[in-house]
Scaffold this motif. Structure first.
Motif, PDB file in Angstrom:
ATOM      1  N   MET A   1       0.833  -1.202   0.000  1.00 40.97           N
ATOM      2  CA  MET A   1       0.000   0.000   0.000  1.00 40.97           C
ATOM      3  C   MET A   1       0.867   1.251   0.000  1.00 40.97           C
ATOM      4  O   MET A   1       1.647   1.490   0.914  1.00 40.97           O
ATOM      5  N   THR A 176     -17.452  16.964  -5.609  1.00 38.52           N
ATOM      6  CA  THR A 176     -17.451  15.508  -5.747  1.00 38.52           C
ATOM      7  C   THR A 176     -17.278  15.089  -7.204  1.00 38.52           C
ATOM      8  O   THR A 176     -16.584  14.119  -7.502  1.00 38.52           O
ATOM      9  N   ALA A 179     -13.748  15.225  -7.927  1.00 37.02           N
ATOM     10  CA  ALA A 179     -13.059  14.049  -7.392  1.00 37.02           C
ATOM     11  C   ALA A 179     -13.237  12.848  -8.320  1.00 37.02           C
ATOM     12  O   ALA A 179     -12.267  12.146  -8.636  1.00 37.02           O
ATOM     13  N   ASN A 180     -14.464  12.622  -8.770  1.00 39.31           N
ATOM     14  CA  ASN A 180     -14.725  11.500  -9.670  1.00 39.31           C
ATOM     15  C   ASN A 180     -13.950  11.660 -10.980  1.00 39.31           C
ATOM     16  O   ASN A 180     -13.415  10.700 -11.526  1.00 39.31           O
ATOM     17  N   GLN A 183     -10.314  10.935 -10.369  1.00 42.85           N
ATOM     18  CA  GLN A 183     -10.167   9.492 -10.146  1.00 42.85           C
ATOM     19  C   GLN A 183     -10.180   8.730 -11.468  1.00 42.85           C
ATOM     20  O   GLN A 183      -9.426   7.778 -11.654  1.00 42.85           O
ATOM     21  N   PHE A 190      -8.408   6.623  -3.823  1.00 48.49           N
ATOM     22  CA  PHE A 190      -8.362   6.836  -2.380  1.00 48.49           C
ATOM     23  C   PHE A 190      -7.766   8.193  -2.024  1.00 48.49           C
ATOM     24  O   PHE A 190      -8.323   8.928  -1.216  1.00 48.49           O
ATOM     25  N   GLU A 191      -6.650   8.537  -2.701  1.00 48.10           N
ATOM     26  CA  GLU A 191      -6.005   9.821  -2.408  1.00 48.10           C
ATOM     27  C   GLU A 191      -6.948  10.985  -2.729  1.00 48.10           C
ATOM     28  O   GLU A 191      -7.093  11.917  -1.942  1.00 48.10           O
ATOM     29  N   TYR A 193     -10.254  11.041  -2.982  1.00 50.16           N
ATOM     30  CA  TYR A 193     -11.415  11.141  -2.096  1.00 50.16           C
ATOM     31  C   TYR A 193     -11.010  11.587  -0.695  1.00 50.16           C
ATOM     32  O   TYR A 193     -11.761  12.289  -0.017  1.00 50.16           O
ATOM     33  N   LEU A 194      -9.812  11.194  -0.273  1.00 49.38           N
ATOM     34  CA  LEU A 194      -9.339  11.617   1.052  1.00 49.38           C
ATOM     35  C   LEU A 194      -9.169  13.137   1.092  1.00 49.38           C
ATOM     36  O   LEU A 194      -9.642  13.805   2.025  1.00 49.38           O
ATOM     37  N   VAL A 196     -10.500  15.411  -0.942  1.00 49.91           N
ATOM     38  CA  VAL A 196     -11.769  16.115  -1.123  1.00 49.91           C
ATOM     39  C   VAL A 196     -12.640  16.010   0.145  1.00 49.91           C
ATOM     40  O   VAL A 196     -13.294  16.973   0.535  1.00 49.91           O
ATOM     41  N   THR A 197     -12.594  14.857   0.812  1.00 56.96           N
ATOM     42  CA  THR A 197     -13.324  14.713   2.078  1.00 56.96           C
ATOM     43  C   THR A 197     -12.834  15.739   3.089  1.00 56.96           C
ATOM     44  O   THR A 197     -13.621  16.358   3.810  1.00 56.96           O
ATOM     45  N   TYR A 200     -14.240  19.087   2.326  1.00 59.04           N
ATOM     46  CA  TYR A 200     -15.621  19.181   2.820  1.00 59.04           C
ATOM     47  C   TYR A 200     -15.636  19.450   4.327  1.00 59.04           C
ATOM     48  O   TYR A 200     -16.431  20.250   4.819  1.00 59.04           O
TER      49      TYR A 200
ATOM     50  N   MET B  67     -18.973  10.631   0.241  1.00 56.24           N
ATOM     51  CA  MET B  67     -17.509  10.520   0.300  1.00 56.24           C
ATOM     52  C   MET B  67     -17.095   9.350   1.190  1.00 56.24           C
ATOM     53  O   MET B  67     -16.132   8.647   0.904  1.00 56.24           O
ATOM     54  N   LEU B  71     -14.766   6.346   0.014  1.00 61.71           N
ATOM     55  CA  LEU B  71     -13.533   6.015   0.736  1.00 61.71           C
ATOM     56  C   LEU B  71     -13.525   4.561   1.169  1.00 61.71           C
ATOM     57  O   LEU B  71     -12.506   3.876   1.084  1.00 61.71           O
ATOM     58  N   VAL B  78      -7.118   0.023  -1.842  1.00 66.99           N
ATOM     59  CA  VAL B  78      -5.745   0.450  -1.586  1.00 66.99           C
ATOM     60  C   VAL B  78      -5.090  -0.485  -0.568  1.00 66.99           C
ATOM     61  O   VAL B  78      -3.917  -0.846  -0.675  1.00 66.99           O
TER      62      VAL B  78
END
Lengths: 227, 218
Positions: A1, A176, A179-180, A183, A190-191, A193-194, A196-197, A200, B67, B71, B78
């Protein structure tokens, strides 16, 4: 990972564009949604008779439908359903309309709780003193109710801002969607969405602080006072 | 393209509606178990633990559920797991629910007057005993109405699982719409499905709340 956030750097402007959309959607929704809620509360206030009673019941139905169905379904209903009825609507307009109707319904219910806790005698006293229904609604019912339910109102606006993530599903270019989009280009789901979360989360904190600042200005006269 | 009768649409929505119910039950049960553990830890735990739980609650309440679902879905990949939409949706919704319930229940425990705590400790009950015999029974009465009310949010939350490909009521609606193209009817029926599930719970929560107020507690 292994996490690699450097692959996000070329997409900074995409994230910014999404952020701007999310922000303006939230600001417009907050203003229009609260205005709608006040209107609903005004019509439903007291014990309406005649035409107002009918409209009042219909508004009650609107509030219950919105509160008991998911936002994503409301959004799909408006975006896909209205054009099928011959009312063309853009994705952005559908998103905005869905958000405003959603916040309006929840806020109307929040306001009602605040209005219900206003002493009935106050309302009657205001009318007896010669204030019109509109005047007494505004000064005696609405403003005190607002200041009382202001904390719930803040939470609801934040919930709507977070819920706006769903408008990405009808291809509105919000945070969002950004982000999509990223992606699908760099496959670093994962990076993206992390990050962007986290944005938010910061937005939610920022929005709360801004609301509290405005609240202190707006209801300053009530500070240290009764209730 | 095959023709869809209204009954075909309704039947398919009902079949998919089962999974909305099942996912809601998983999320609510799982969320209640995790939420209860967090509430107990938060009430009696050490300061760093309390601080961590507060952070957990704030993060889940301050970020979009969508989100959290993304995740859970991509995060597992991941970490090297190949998770299904089922697992990702169950995990994300359970954690989401636990955070909100923990916050609701903490409020209920704190609403029990502190004199009750002091009295039970003075009477020689330890932390767990006071919690079990004095505080929790009182907190429980306060907790029921908002907990029932929150279950509505859980049911509505499961609609977002459609976005990561979980076939429940909403996803079935979009799939049917792609085939039958009757968006107005289909999404009205989907909305009706949620309304039938949620409205009785909303009404019941309001009824319980009124009863509690009527009983003079609070």
């Amino acid at each position: 990972m292994t996490l690699d956030f450097s692959t996000l750097l070329p997409y900074t402007d995409v994230i910014l564009e999404g952020l701007v959309t999310t922000l303006w959607l939230t600001v417009v929704t907050t203003a229009a949604g609260i205005a709608l809620a006040i209107l609903v509360a005004y019509v439903r206030d007291g014990s309406p008779t005649g035409t107002r009673a009918v409209i009042s019941r219909l508004l009650g139905g609107y509030v219950e439908i919105v509160r008991n169905t998911p936002f994503i379904v409301q959004l799909f209903f408006l975006y896909f359903g209205l054009p099928a009825l011959g009312v063309p609507i853009s994705a952005t307009a559908a998103a905005l309309l869905a958000m405003i109707l959603n916040l309006g319904a929840y806020t109307a219910e929040i306001l009602r709780a605040g209005i219900d806790s206003t002493l009935k005698g106050q309302h009657e006293a205001a009318r007896a003193l010669g204030l019109s229904r509109r005047q007494s609604f505004r000064h005696v019912v609405l403003v005190p109710a607002f200041s009382r339910v202001y904390p719930s109102l803040i939470s609801q606006c934040i919930i709507v801002m977070l819920g706006s993530a769903v408008v990405s599903q009808i291809s509105v270019f919000d945070l969002t969607y950004a982000a999509n989009f990223i992606q699908s280009r760099n496959f670093r789901g994962f990076e993206v969405y992390l990050v962007v979360t986290l944005i938010y989360l910061l937005l939610a904190v920022g929005l709360r602080l801004a609301f509290e600042f405005v609240g202190r200005r707006l209801f300053a006269f009530r500070q240290g006072g009764s209730s | 393209m095959t023709d869809f009768t209204l009954w075909d649409i309704v039947r398919n929505l009902l079949l998919a509606g089962r999974w909305t119910v099942v996912l809601s039950l998983i999320a609510f049960t799982g969320g209640a178990i995790v939420g209860l553990l967090l509430t107990l830890l938060r009430m009696g735990g050490l300061t760093p633990i309390r601080w961590l739980i507060r952070l957990y609650v704030d993060v889940f309440q301050g970020t979009p559920l969508l989100m959290q679902l993304f995740l859970a879905y991509f995060g597992a990949a991941v970490l090297g797991f190949d998770v299904s939409a089922w697992t990702a949706a169950s995990v994300a919704l359970t954690l989401f629910t636990s955070a909100f319930l923990c916050d609701i229940w903490r409020g209920c425990v704190e609403a029990v007057p502190s004199g009750q705590w002091q009295a039970s400790r003075v009477l020689g009950l330890n932390y767990l005993q006071s919690m079990r015999h004095v505080i929790l029974p009182q907190a429980l009465r306060l907790a029921v109405p908002p907990t029932v009310g929150f279950s509505v949010q859980v049911i509505k939350g499961t609609a977002l699982a459609s976005v990561i490909g979980f076939v429940e009521l909403t996803k079935a609606g979009t799939m049917l719409n792609n085939a039958a193209f009757a968006p107005f009817t289909i999404f009205a029926l989907v909305a009706l499905g949620y309304f039938i599930l949620c409205y009785p719970l909303s009404r019941y929560a309001r009824h319980l709340e009124k009863k509690l107020y009527g009983a003079g507690i609070r």
